[in-house]
Design a protein around this motif. Structure first.
Motif, PDB file in Angstrom:
ATOM      1  N   ASP A  65      38.208  83.353  20.797  1.00  0.00           N
ATOM      2  CA  ASP A  65      39.621  83.110  20.507  1.00  0.00           C
ATOM      3  C   ASP A  65      40.444  83.111  21.788  1.00  0.00           C
ATOM      4  O   ASP A  65      41.321  82.266  21.982  1.00  0.00           O
ATOM      5  N   SER A 104      39.790  80.048  23.836  1.00  0.00           N
ATOM      6  CA  SER A 104      40.426  78.897  23.176  1.00  0.00           C
ATOM      7  C   SER A 104      41.910  78.801  23.479  1.00  0.00           C
ATOM      8  O   SER A 104      42.442  77.709  23.688  1.00  0.00           O
ATOM      9  N   ARG A 105      42.570  79.947  23.464  1.00  0.00           N
ATOM     10  CA  ARG A 105      44.013  79.916  23.721  1.00  0.00           C
ATOM     11  C   ARG A 105      44.329  79.328  25.088  1.00  0.00           C
ATOM     12  O   ARG A 105      45.255  78.527  25.240  1.00  0.00           O
TER      13      ARG A 105
END
Ligand code: DAT
Ligand code: MG
Length: 152
Positions: free
Chosen positions: A22, A25-26
């Motif tokens: 996550d 991905s950000r």
């Protein structure tokens, strides 16, 4: 605004909680470019060097114990104003004071378990930390295919 490189690390709590993907991905979606990555364990000596500014503080023992307690995912990210942009995306040092939408505001509750490290905006911090964790040959220069759409 300058293109900069900054040092980022998913801390042992973030690794254990399955947050590497996550968090990566950000930064990818934001348009930052991954320049280096290293899955590794920090030892006591590296903890003292990395957190040199905090060695004399009362919380250092706990901080050092935590950061050496399990593997971390160390990275270098590059982009326009990367150092400040990553700090903004991280939220405040204390997750309890971090806005929803920030990494610490979305994933943390406690100051001593705040999921991520990112270089501060003090002159030289990012460069010092990158040098501490990476060799020059591990830092990769390349173009992202979307760069002409990310930058004017
Ligand atoms: P940041 O990680 O936002 O750059 P910092 O450099 O001031 O914050 O501190 C490094 C880490 O040390 C931080 O992520 C959590 C821990 N820490 C900071 N201040 C603390 C405090 N007063 N008590 C306990 N832990 C603290
Ligand atoms: Mg700091």
């Amino acid at each position: 605004a300058d293109v900069e490189r900054t040092f980022v690390m998913v801390k042992p709590d973030g690794v254990q909680r399955g947050l590497i993907g996550d968090i990566v991905s950000r930064f990818e979606e934001r348009g930052l470019k991954l320049v280096a990555g290293r899955f590794m364990r920090i030892d006591d000596e590296l903890a003292r060097e990395h957190y040199a500014e905090h060695v004399e503080k009362p919380f250092f023992e706990d901080l050092s114990g935590f950061i050496t307690s399990g593997p971390v995912f160390a990275m270098v990210w590059e982009g326009q104003d990367a150092i400040a942009q990553v700090r903004t995306m991280m939220g405040e040092t204390d997750p309890a004071e971090s806005a929803p939408g920030t990494i610490r505001g979305d994933f943390g509750l406690d100051l001593g378990r705040n999921v991520i490290h990112g270089s501060d905006t003090e002159t030289g911090s990012a460069e010092r930390e990158i040098d501490l964790f990476f060799e020059d040959e591990d830092l990769h220069d390349y173009d992202r295919i979307d760069e002409t759409w990310l930058y004017e």
